[in-house]
Design a protein around this motif. Sequence first.
Motif, PDB file in Angstrom:
ATOM      1  N   VAL A   1       0.816  -1.254  -0.094  1.00 20.80           N
ATOM      2  CA  VAL A   1       0.082  -0.063   0.118  1.00 20.80           C
ATOM      3  C   VAL A   1       0.904   1.363  -0.040  1.00 20.80           C
ATOM      4  N   ASP A   2       1.905   1.269   0.662  1.00 23.44           N
ATOM      5  CA  ASP A   2       2.993   2.403   0.746  1.00 23.44           C
ATOM      6  C   ASP A   2       3.642   2.573  -0.499  1.00 23.44           C
ATOM      7  N   ILE A   3       4.162   1.469  -1.028  1.00 21.57           N
ATOM      8  CA  ILE A   3       4.730   1.423  -2.332  1.00 21.57           C
ATOM      9  C   ILE A   3       3.957   2.163  -3.437  1.00 21.57           C
ATOM     10  N   VAL A   4       2.641   1.727  -3.324  1.00 20.55           N
ATOM     11  CA  VAL A   4       1.609   2.513  -4.323  1.00 20.55           C
ATOM     12  C   VAL A   4       1.459   3.970  -4.208  1.00 20.55           C
ATOM     13  N   ARG A   5       1.517   4.319  -2.709  1.00 27.99           N
ATOM     14  CA  ARG A   5       1.240   5.803  -2.201  1.00 27.99           C
ATOM     15  C   ARG A   5       2.233   6.634  -2.779  1.00 27.99           C
ATOM     16  N   ILE A   6       3.529   6.097  -3.184  1.00 25.29           N
ATOM     17  CA  ILE A   6       4.489   6.984  -3.550  1.00 25.29           C
ATOM     18  C   ILE A   6       4.331   7.580  -4.983  1.00 25.29           C
ATOM     19  N   GLY A   7       3.765   6.976  -5.607  1.00 30.11           N
ATOM     20  CA  GLY A   7       3.107   7.388  -6.881  1.00 30.11           C
ATOM     21  C   GLY A   7       3.774   7.090  -8.080  1.00 30.11           C
ATOM     22  N   ASN A   8       3.373   7.952  -9.290  1.00 26.52           N
ATOM     23  CA  ASN A   8       3.843   7.821 -10.848  1.00 26.52           C
ATOM     24  C   ASN A   8       3.912   6.146 -11.408  1.00 26.52           C
ATOM     25  N   ASP A   9       4.891   5.234 -11.306  1.00 25.87           N
ATOM     26  CA  ASP A   9       4.689   4.116 -12.085  1.00 25.87           C
ATOM     27  C   ASP A   9       4.364   3.141 -10.921  1.00 25.87           C
ATOM     28  N   THR A  10       3.032   3.370 -10.416  1.00 26.17           N
ATOM     29  CA  THR A  10       2.493   2.669  -9.163  1.00 26.17           C
ATOM     30  C   THR A  10       2.545   1.273  -9.258  1.00 26.17           C
ATOM     31  N   ASP A  11       1.961   0.577 -10.576  1.00 31.69           N
ATOM     32  CA  ASP A  11       1.634  -0.631 -10.826  1.00 31.69           C
ATOM     33  C   ASP A  11       2.953  -1.472 -11.022  1.00 31.69           C
ATOM     34  N   THR A  12       3.912  -0.820 -11.593  1.00 34.76           N
ATOM     35  CA  THR A  12       5.355  -1.727 -11.869  1.00 34.76           C
ATOM     36  C   THR A  12       5.996  -1.668 -10.662  1.00 34.76           C
ATOM     37  N   ASN A  13       6.179  -0.614  -9.922  1.00 39.87           N
ATOM     38  CA  ASN A  13       7.005  -0.535  -8.682  1.00 39.87           C
ATOM     39  C   ASN A  13       6.371  -1.691  -7.744  1.00 39.87           C
ATOM     40  N   ALA A  14       5.152  -1.414  -7.547  1.00 39.56           N
ATOM     41  CA  ALA A  14       4.420  -2.428  -6.723  1.00 39.56           C
ATOM     42  C   ALA A  14       4.633  -3.930  -7.098  1.00 39.56           C
TER      43      ALA A  14
END
Length: 313
Positions: free
Chosen positions: A251-264
């Motif tokens: 949830v926090d990785i997604v909160r960081i923003g931008n390339d949310t799906d790939t980062n998560a």
Amino acid sequence: MGVHAGDALGAAVEFSPWATIRQRYPEGLTEIIGGGPFDWPPGHATDDTDLTRAVLLAHLHPGVDVVRSAADHMLAWMLGDWPGRTPGTPPRDMGGATGAGLRRYQQTGDPRGSGAGQGHAGNGSLMRALPTALAVTDPQRRAEESMRISAITHDDPRCTVACAAYNEIAAALLAGEPPDRAVDRGHLLARHLDGVDVAGAVAHGRRLRPRALALTGPAGLADDAAGYVLDSLTLAVAAVLDPRPLPDVLVDIVRIGNDTDTNAAIAGGLLGVRDGASAIPERWRSVLQFADEFAGAAECLGAAGERAQERTG
């Protein structure tokens, strides 16, 4: 399964900046809701999970040229021969380097040298790297295949070495190493492969905390978590060293923003190996497009790994 869950969670806010996500979801996006710029159904695979599946399929058939088989499955995905798609229709989303590399492979039939070349250092190969860590027990072969599968589309050394280092971390976790020692293994391999930038990205991940980035934004990352391979690797390292449960970290990785799906997706892969599929909430797993298929693949890879250990034991 961790890749799939992170991908599906982040798809709803892909390309959204940190401030927008913070305004819409002050405590973070905690449910897989679909939508986003490509209007995904909840739990549907984006290109991250689809291409991870392509590499996974290659590893499920012993005796084949894994690199060529992975390239063939990725090409089938691009050309529309894929579950959940009308035959012949293109993917909803495909990175530029991925598309260029696969079109080059389609023309030449040679997965070597089809990548985008130096200077193209997106995260499009790191997002699909994990199956090699789960399938290959020999460290040298694992590193070589990780780099060669990356190079089908992403042959910049930052990408190829990042894939090898990431898979070394995952393999160490799978073998029961604690996260800090697993990260050490990835760092050492990056240095051995002369991946100075990659080793630096792993080291940077040790210093970052996903919770803090979720509260303050991605300013501590070179490309603001917008698709640069080393940003994604740094976040994955920070994620796997975070002692909190898998859902809280994702949830926090997604909160960081931008390339949310790939980062998560990339972070979710390491978290899934660390914590196991049971750490993924049932309400998430129940909507994942390939959940059952991936569970069956895990059993196949586990049985193959046991047979390999018996032969070498």
